[in-house]
Design a protein around this motif. Structure first.
Motif, PDB file in Angstrom:
ATOM      1  N   PHE A 127       0.843  -1.207   0.000  1.00  0.00           N
ATOM      2  CA  PHE A 127       0.000   0.000   0.000  1.00  0.00           C
ATOM      3  C   PHE A 127       0.875   1.253   0.000  1.00  0.00           C
ATOM      4  O   PHE A 127       0.616   2.221  -0.712  1.00  0.00           O
ATOM      5  CB  PHE A 127      -0.936   0.005   1.219  1.00  0.00           C
ATOM      6  CG  PHE A 127      -1.731  -1.259   1.352  1.00  0.00           C
ATOM      7  CD1 PHE A 127      -2.569  -1.663   0.330  1.00  0.00           C
ATOM      8  CD2 PHE A 127      -1.626  -2.058   2.477  1.00  0.00           C
ATOM      9  CE1 PHE A 127      -3.299  -2.842   0.433  1.00  0.00           C
ATOM     10  CE2 PHE A 127      -2.356  -3.229   2.597  1.00  0.00           C
ATOM     11  CZ  PHE A 127      -3.188  -3.627   1.573  1.00  0.00           C
ATOM     12  N   GLN A 185      -4.236   2.004  -2.554  1.00  0.00           N
ATOM     13  CA  GLN A 185      -4.480   1.909  -1.107  1.00  0.00           C
ATOM     14  C   GLN A 185      -5.957   2.203  -0.806  1.00  0.00           C
ATOM     15  O   GLN A 185      -6.544   3.124  -1.371  1.00  0.00           O
ATOM     16  CB  GLN A 185      -3.596   2.938  -0.406  1.00  0.00           C
ATOM     17  CG  GLN A 185      -3.502   2.752   1.078  1.00  0.00           C
ATOM     18  CD  GLN A 185      -2.521   3.752   1.696  1.00  0.00           C
ATOM     19  OE1 GLN A 185      -2.278   4.820   1.140  1.00  0.00           O
ATOM     20  NE2 GLN A 185      -1.956   3.396   2.830  1.00  0.00           N
ATOM     21  N   GLY A 186      -6.515   1.407   0.102  1.00  0.00           N
ATOM     22  CA  GLY A 186      -7.949   1.528   0.380  1.00  0.00           C
ATOM     23  C   GLY A 186      -8.274   2.654   1.343  1.00  0.00           C
ATOM     24  O   GLY A 186      -8.107   2.504   2.549  1.00  0.00           O
ATOM     25  N   TYR A 197      -4.601 -10.444   3.787  1.00  0.00           N
ATOM     26  CA  TYR A 197      -4.336  -9.049   4.153  1.00  0.00           C
ATOM     27  C   TYR A 197      -2.950  -8.975   4.776  1.00  0.00           C
ATOM     28  O   TYR A 197      -2.550  -9.855   5.542  1.00  0.00           O
ATOM     29  CB  TYR A 197      -5.416  -8.534   5.120  1.00  0.00           C
ATOM     30  CG  TYR A 197      -5.210  -7.088   5.463  1.00  0.00           C
ATOM     31  CD1 TYR A 197      -5.240  -6.112   4.464  1.00  0.00           C
ATOM     32  CD2 TYR A 197      -4.918  -6.703   6.757  1.00  0.00           C
ATOM     33  CE1 TYR A 197      -5.005  -4.783   4.767  1.00  0.00           C
ATOM     34  CE2 TYR A 197      -4.696  -5.370   7.069  1.00  0.00           C
ATOM     35  CZ  TYR A 197      -4.737  -4.418   6.073  1.00  0.00           C
ATOM     36  OH  TYR A 197      -4.502  -3.102   6.366  1.00  0.00           O
ATOM     37  N   ASN A 199     -10.489  -8.721   2.086  1.00  0.00           N
ATOM     38  CA  ASN A 199      -9.570  -7.821   1.393  1.00  0.00           C
ATOM     39  C   ASN A 199      -8.346  -8.652   1.054  1.00  0.00           C
ATOM     40  O   ASN A 199      -7.759  -9.235   1.968  1.00  0.00           O
ATOM     41  CB  ASN A 199      -9.199  -6.665   2.334  1.00  0.00           C
ATOM     42  CG  ASN A 199      -8.197  -5.708   1.721  1.00  0.00           C
ATOM     43  OD1 ASN A 199      -7.891  -5.791   0.538  1.00  0.00           O
ATOM     44  ND2 ASN A 199      -7.688  -4.790   2.537  1.00  0.00           N
ATOM     45  N   TYR A 201     -14.910  -4.713   7.295  1.00  0.00           N
ATOM     46  CA  TYR A 201     -15.857  -4.285   6.238  1.00  0.00           C
ATOM     47  C   TYR A 201     -17.275  -4.805   6.509  1.00  0.00           C
ATOM     48  O   TYR A 201     -18.048  -5.060   5.588  1.00  0.00           O
ATOM     49  CB  TYR A 201     -15.361  -4.751   4.858  1.00  0.00           C
ATOM     50  CG  TYR A 201     -14.011  -4.171   4.507  1.00  0.00           C
ATOM     51  CD1 TYR A 201     -13.885  -2.836   4.128  1.00  0.00           C
ATOM     52  CD2 TYR A 201     -12.845  -4.936   4.592  1.00  0.00           C
ATOM     53  CE1 TYR A 201     -12.645  -2.284   3.845  1.00  0.00           C
ATOM     54  CE2 TYR A 201     -11.605  -4.395   4.309  1.00  0.00           C
ATOM     55  CZ  TYR A 201     -11.510  -3.067   3.941  1.00  0.00           C
ATOM     56  OH  TYR A 201     -10.275  -2.523   3.659  1.00  0.00           O
ATOM     57  N   LYS A 253     -13.318   2.419   8.700  1.00  0.00           N
ATOM     58  CA  LYS A 253     -14.031   1.911   7.514  1.00  0.00           C
ATOM     59  C   LYS A 253     -15.498   2.294   7.549  1.00  0.00           C
ATOM     60  O   LYS A 253     -16.157   2.343   6.521  1.00  0.00           O
ATOM     61  CB  LYS A 253     -13.952   0.377   7.458  1.00  0.00           C
ATOM     62  CG  LYS A 253     -12.559  -0.165   7.503  1.00  0.00           C
ATOM     63  CD  LYS A 253     -11.847   0.110   6.220  1.00  0.00           C
ATOM     64  CE  LYS A 253     -10.361  -0.053   6.433  1.00  0.00           C
ATOM     65  NZ  LYS A 253      -9.551   0.256   5.303  1.00  0.00           N
ATOM     66  N   PHE A 274     -13.468  -2.959  -2.565  1.00  0.00           N
ATOM     67  CA  PHE A 274     -12.530  -3.321  -3.627  1.00  0.00           C
ATOM     68  C   PHE A 274     -13.195  -4.176  -4.695  1.00  0.00           C
ATOM     69  O   PHE A 274     -14.183  -4.876  -4.431  1.00  0.00           O
ATOM     70  CB  PHE A 274     -11.361  -4.114  -3.040  1.00  0.00           C
ATOM     71  CG  PHE A 274     -10.690  -3.401  -1.900  1.00  0.00           C
ATOM     72  CD1 PHE A 274     -10.015  -2.210  -2.115  1.00  0.00           C
ATOM     73  CD2 PHE A 274     -10.760  -3.905  -0.606  1.00  0.00           C
ATOM     74  CE1 PHE A 274      -9.413  -1.526  -1.065  1.00  0.00           C
ATOM     75  CE2 PHE A 274     -10.156  -3.237   0.454  1.00  0.00           C
ATOM     76  CZ  PHE A 274      -9.486  -2.045   0.229  1.00  0.00           C
ATOM     77  N   ARG A 322      -6.094  -5.065  -7.911  1.00  0.00           N
ATOM     78  CA  ARG A 322      -7.234  -4.657  -7.089  1.00  0.00           C
ATOM     79  C   ARG A 322      -7.471  -3.156  -7.245  1.00  0.00           C
ATOM     80  O   ARG A 322      -6.528  -2.364  -7.177  1.00  0.00           O
ATOM     81  CB  ARG A 322      -6.915  -4.967  -5.616  1.00  0.00           C
ATOM     82  CG  ARG A 322      -8.065  -4.745  -4.661  1.00  0.00           C
ATOM     83  CD  ARG A 322      -7.597  -4.666  -3.212  1.00  0.00           C
ATOM     84  NE  ARG A 322      -7.045  -3.360  -2.900  1.00  0.00           N
ATOM     85  CZ  ARG A 322      -6.651  -2.970  -1.680  1.00  0.00           C
ATOM     86  NH1 ARG A 322      -6.719  -3.808  -0.665  1.00  0.00           N
ATOM     87  NH2 ARG A 322      -6.161  -1.761  -1.479  1.00  0.00           N
TER      88      ARG A 322
HETATM   89  N1  GLN Z   1      -6.330  -1.599   4.354  1.00  0.00           N
HETATM   90  C1  GLN Z   1      -5.922  -0.678   3.342  1.00  0.00           C
HETATM   91  C2  GLN Z   1      -5.962  -1.392   2.004  1.00  0.00           C
HETATM   92  O1  GLN Z   1      -6.234  -2.543   1.929  1.00  0.00           O
HETATM   93  C3  GLN Z   1      -4.554  -0.132   3.550  1.00  0.00           C
HETATM   94  C4  GLN Z   1      -4.069   0.079   4.919  1.00  0.00           C
HETATM   95  C5  GLN Z   1      -2.584   0.282   4.936  1.00  0.00           C
HETATM   96  O2  GLN Z   1      -2.044   1.017   4.121  1.00  0.00           O
HETATM   97  N2  GLN Z   1      -1.943  -0.397   5.813  1.00  0.00           N
HETATM   98  O3  GLN Z   1      -5.702  -0.802   1.014  1.00  0.00           O
END
Ligand code: GLN
Ligand code: PMP
Length: 388
Positions: A21, A38-39, A126, A175, A208, A239, A323, A368
């Motif tokens: 990320f 990045q989420g 993750y 994720n 999520y 989130k 995502f 993604r």
């Molecule tokens: N959870 C976020 C993602 O999946 C990123 C979090 C992080 O940068 N550690 O993109």
């Protein structure tokens, strides 16, 4: 210039580099790219929640909260859990407020795992899970999710259980794959755990929880008392309220487990940011705020997919999270990291290569996309992506 050191470093995490990320966000910044990597949302968090934090600070809530977290916040969370999942949680000793979901996961692993314990972890995983296992001297037992649905093959899980299996980590919604657990998965998990003697815990990452689409239910471990009796379930306010930078979350577990968690938490963090807990305690009472999330995010998913319909990407199902993954085989046969880097540099759209979530580098040529973005951001990204 760096500081000189005479210390010899025998890293406890020799295989860990910089998170994907961070790598992709840095590349996005360098190339002024639209960041679908990045989420995090690029739209504002609720104004009323900002006002509530402001008010809490002005009202003097600027000193330590109790170690477990603000009691009203825990009580409101227990009410929410009772109404969503029909499970009664005692806010006094079964909920702890944490500095983010990641911390809750790490603390749960650290208080339960001993050197040599085995932990079942599904890949793509993750990125924080495996380092959390390894730093505790435990052994990750990696099981691939079945491509392209990313479902769990429970027979494979059964075959990997040993007397040392101490924990199974699940992430629902998942994720990076955007898959969710179904009733048959819950039943398989139950059957599996009931079929052997040793104590095996569940670590359920449900950050999520409110982002499950197409009217499907979120099958939280909180719904199932038999499973919850051996589980830590972890959540993130970041989130839910579009404030990932707040790094505030919570863990739920039976009192005996939570007591172990708090032994660690009281010395590792002690207590979390006070004004945001005060604000959340009242803001959480507005159920519409979180109940409307799935529809809003589903709308963004559908908008992005519609924009991308003419593209050469082949999109996989997204049932939850923010995502969606896509295969780019029709465009290139490069590795996904190379492809994602090029996309960032040349088309100026950053994404996340999914092979980064496999320790053995499995590369299905999938990247993604995060669609928790303003519509104009999605339009901007799609316009560029349609050129490839
Ligand atoms: N959870 C976020 C993602 O999946 C990123 C979090 C992080 O940068 N550690 O993109
Ligand atoms: N688990 C998963 C699957 C996530 O995607 C994230 C967030 N990005 C987290 C945990 C961590 O949440 P937090 O930022 O609250 O630590």
């Amino acid at each position: 210039m760096s500081l000189p050191t005479t210390a010899l470093i025998n890293s406890k995490l020799p295989d860990v580099g910089t998170s994907i990320f961070t790598v992709m966000s840095a590349l996005a910044n360098e190339h002024n790219a639209v960041n679908l990597g990045q989420g995090f949302p690029d739209f504002p968090m609720p104004e009323a929640l900002i006002d509530a934090v402001d008010k809490a600070m002005r009202d003097g809530y600027n000193q330590y909260q109790p170690m477990q977290g603000n009691l009203q916040l825990r009580e409101t969370l227990a009410e929410k859990i009772a109404s969503l999942y029909q499970t009664s949680i005692n806010p006094a000793d079964e909920i702890t407020i944490t500095p983010g979901g990641t911390y809750a996961l790490y603390t749960a692993m650290t208080c339960l795992l001993r050197p040599g314990d085995e932990v079942i972890v599904f890949e793509p995983a993750y990125d924080s899970y495996i380092p959390g296992i390894v730093i505790n001297g435990a052994v990750p037992v990696r099981i691939p999710l079945q491509f392209p649905d990313y479902k769990i093959d429970w027979n494979k899980v059964r075959n990997r259980i040993t007397p040392r299996t101490r924990m199974i980590i699940i992430n629902n919604p998942n994720n990076p794959t955007a898959s969710i657990l179904r009733e048959e998965d819950i039943q398989s998990l139950r059957d599996l755990l009931n079929s052997f003697d040793q104590q095996t815990y569940i670590l359920s990452d449900e950050v999520y929880e409110h982002l499950v689409f197409d009217n499907l239910p979120h099958l939280s471990i909180l719904r199932y008392p038999d499973l919850l009796s051996r589980a830590f379930v972890c959540f993130s306010f970041g989130k839910v309220y579009h404030c990932t930078g707040w790094k505030l979350g919570y863990a739920v577990a039976p009192a005996a487990l939570m007591s172990e968690f708090r032994k660690l938490h009281q010395f590792n963090c002690f207590s979390c940011h006070s004004p945001s807990q005060i604000a959340l305690a009242s803001f959480l009472k507005d159920r519409d705020q979180y109940l409307s999330l799935a529809a809003d995010m589903q709308d963004r998913r559908d908008y992005f997919l519609e924009l991308m319909r003419p593209s050469r990407f082949s999109f996989l199902n997204s049932y939850g999270s923010y995502f969606v993954c896509a295969q780019y085989k029709a465009i290139s046969d490069e590795g996904d990291f190379t492809f994602a880097q090029k996309l960032t540099r040349e088309q100026k759209v950053a994404t996340i290569p999914v092979s980064s979530f496999y320790t053995n580098g499995t590369d299905h040529k999938v990247i993604r996309f995060c669609f928790a973005k303003k519509k104009e951001t999605l339009e901007n990204a799609a316009e560029r992506l349609l050129r490839v």
